[in-house]
Design an enzyme around this catalytic site. Structure first.
Site, PDB file in Angstrom:
ATOM      1  N   TYR A  78       6.105   2.953 -12.178  1.00 28.12           N
ATOM      2  CA  TYR A  78       4.869   2.226 -12.427  1.00 28.12           C
ATOM      3  C   TYR A  78       4.933   1.441 -13.736  1.00 28.12           C
ATOM      4  CZ  TYR A  78       2.310   4.001  -8.465  1.00 28.12           C
ATOM      5  OH  TYR A  78       1.881   4.247  -7.173  1.00 28.12           O
ATOM      6  N   GLY A 208       2.068   2.521   0.450  1.00 33.87           N
ATOM      7  CA  GLY A 208       3.419   2.318  -0.064  1.00 33.87           C
ATOM      8  C   GLY A 208       4.018   3.589  -0.620  1.00 33.87           C
ATOM      9  N   ASP A 209       3.203   4.383  -1.310  1.00 33.08           N
ATOM     10  CA  ASP A 209       3.678   5.670  -1.832  1.00 33.08           C
ATOM     11  C   ASP A 209       4.006   6.633  -0.689  1.00 33.08           C
ATOM     12  OD1 ASP A 209       3.255   5.073  -4.670  1.00 33.08           O
ATOM     13  OD2 ASP A 209       1.151   5.023  -4.114  1.00 33.08           O
ATOM     14  N   ARG A 210       3.146   6.615   0.340  1.00 32.71           N
ATOM     15  CA  ARG A 210       3.391   7.472   1.512  1.00 32.71           C
ATOM     16  C   ARG A 210       4.695   7.067   2.173  1.00 32.71           C
ATOM     17  NH1 ARG A 210       4.539  10.871   4.259  1.00 32.71           N
ATOM     18  NH2 ARG A 210       3.441  11.887   5.965  1.00 32.71           N
ATOM     19  N   THR A 213       7.732   8.264  -0.123  1.00 34.29           N
ATOM     20  CA  THR A 213       7.955   9.713  -0.057  1.00 34.29           C
ATOM     21  C   THR A 213       8.563  10.107   1.285  1.00 34.29           C
ATOM     22  OG1 THR A 213       5.686  10.076   0.715  1.00 34.29           O
ATOM     23  CG2 THR A 213       6.067  10.266  -1.643  1.00 34.29           C
TER      24      THR A 213
END
Length: 421
Positions: A78, A208-210, A213
């Protein structure tokens, strides 16, 4: 890198409650970053950011060990300095040299990935910006096109090819939101495109994070890159379908209650996703329509009925008979098409907003959970012949019979195919 403030302690406690071991590098002189979203009807209106600054602490022995023994590492950059930390980068390089997998989710203000990363996952906007910046530094390659407002852009495959060469990574995957993803190998060759199942509405925050991961978890479990990307596209789609980050809450057991936050969750069209849709439509005063059937071989009669049902309200949920239910109703040789594939075809139709699979002989139990305003059924039934009618009355809903489309039936299609064969 957490600051010693209330936000940092809240984050540490939340992660610990989810069973995550926190290894903190520390942040000297700054505040823990907070992103506060203002929502309306499940959609983000604006975001208020606060915190940041300060120096990231040095890599500790505990952090070095965590990176060294992990089956897979995800770098979610980030732009706050952790991914640029020399000690972190050295530990990641050592892990890659030992045969480990590292997924890097980059940030425009962050550091470039370390050489040899397994998969890098920029979104389309980030990838275009990175690729244009590389071109401006004098690296050869296809020149980017220029939009009417003067912004230089590249197509997703072109971006992926350029970034893979510049960063020395094994794979680049450019995510494209509802349009899926494009995967390109670092050694060149053809790009692979992955389509995303259609999701109508839903908050994409956190998708996007999902995705990242899911890629890391799949690679750590032994999957190859194309298989990992396909699974991640489905997982991110399911995450959005059930309400995204806004739908995730901590349950009494400490873990997240949203199925979209479970890395092992099966991304099938579940009643949970349909329920989230129903709640959103109800909240804004809309009308929810439900219909049902086996839809073993989708034909023109089905499509006309579904379109007519959708025209009755603001959202259409299809209650789909699962494989076991179809076998009891149609015989041991049915269905010809499995429930997941039948659901995928239905979800691709523009008139279908959600699909929920049920295994009972009738969708009555599912309807009690969804509580639609209308139940639409195609055919020559009378209202009182349908078991769903009494269910709808329990909450003030009603049944609507749609015109029967003559000459269209799955059984007739099967007979015709068998005759011609």
């Amino acid at each position: 890198a957490l600051a010693g403030d209330g936000a940092g302690e809240d984050l540490r406690a939340t992660l610990s409650a989810c069973g995550v071991e926190v290894v903190d590098l520390g942040c000297d002189g700054g505040a823990t970053v907070e992103k506060v979203r203002v929502l309306c009807d499940g959609r983000s209106l604006l975001r208020v950011d606060r915190g940041g600054g300060g120096a990231v602490g040095a890599l500790t022995a505990e952090a070095r060990a965590a990176i060294g023994w992990a089956d897979g590492v995800l770098v979610a950059d980030y732009g706050r300095g952790v991914a640029a930390c020399a000690g972190v980068r050295a530990a990641l390089s050592d892990r890659l040299a030992a045969g480990g997998c590292v997924v890097w989710d980059p940030h425009p203000r962050g550091a470039i990935p370390v050489s040899g990363v397994t998969v890098v996952t920029p979104n389309a906007v980030e990838a275009s910006a990175f690729a244009v910046a590389i071109a401006s530094d004098g690296m050869e390659g296809n020149e980017p096109s220029v939009t009417a407002d003067g912004r230089a852009v590249l197509d997703a495959a072109g971006c992926a090819t350029r970034l893979a060469a510049a960063w020395g990574c094994q794979w680049i995957c450019v995510t494209r939101g509802a349009s899926g993803a494009v995967l390109c190998g670092g050694n060149g060759g053809s790009s692979l495109a992955f389509a995303a199942p259609g999701v109508h509405g839903g908050d994409p925050c956190g998708a996007g994070d999902r995705f990242a991961t899911s890629v890391a978890a799949a690679l750590a479990g032994g999957a190859d890159a194309p298989t990992a990307i396909a699974a991640a596209v489905e997982a991110a789609t399911a995450f959005v379908a059930v309400g995204g980050a806004a739908a995730t809450r901590l349950g009494q057991g400490g873990g997240p209650t949203s199925p979209g936050c479970n890395p092992s969750a099966r991304p099938t069209p579940s009643a949970d996703g349909a329920s989230a849709l129903v709640e959103r439509v109800r909240a804004r005063g809309g009308t929810v329509v439900a219909t049902g059937g086996c839809f073993d071989l989708l034909h023109a009669g089905h499509v006309q009925t579904l379109q007519a049902a959708r025209a009755l309200g603001d959202a259409l949920v299809v209650c789909l008979n699962g494989d076991a239910s179809v076998r009891r109703l149609k015989g041991a040789d049915r269905p010809l098409v499995g429930e997941d594939d039948r659901a995928a075809v239905l979800r691709a139709l523009g008139c279908v907003d959600a699909v929920a699979i049920f295994d009972e002989d009738t969708p009555v139990e599912l309807l009690h959970r969804l509580r639609p305003h209308l139940w639409a059924k195609g055919g020559d039934y009378a209202h009182e012949q349908l078991p769903e009618t009494d269910a709808l009355r329990a909450w003030g809903g009603r049944t609507v019979i749609l015109p029967f489309v003559d000459g269209r039936s799955t059984s007739r299609l099967i007979e015709e195919v068998a005759l011609r064969a």
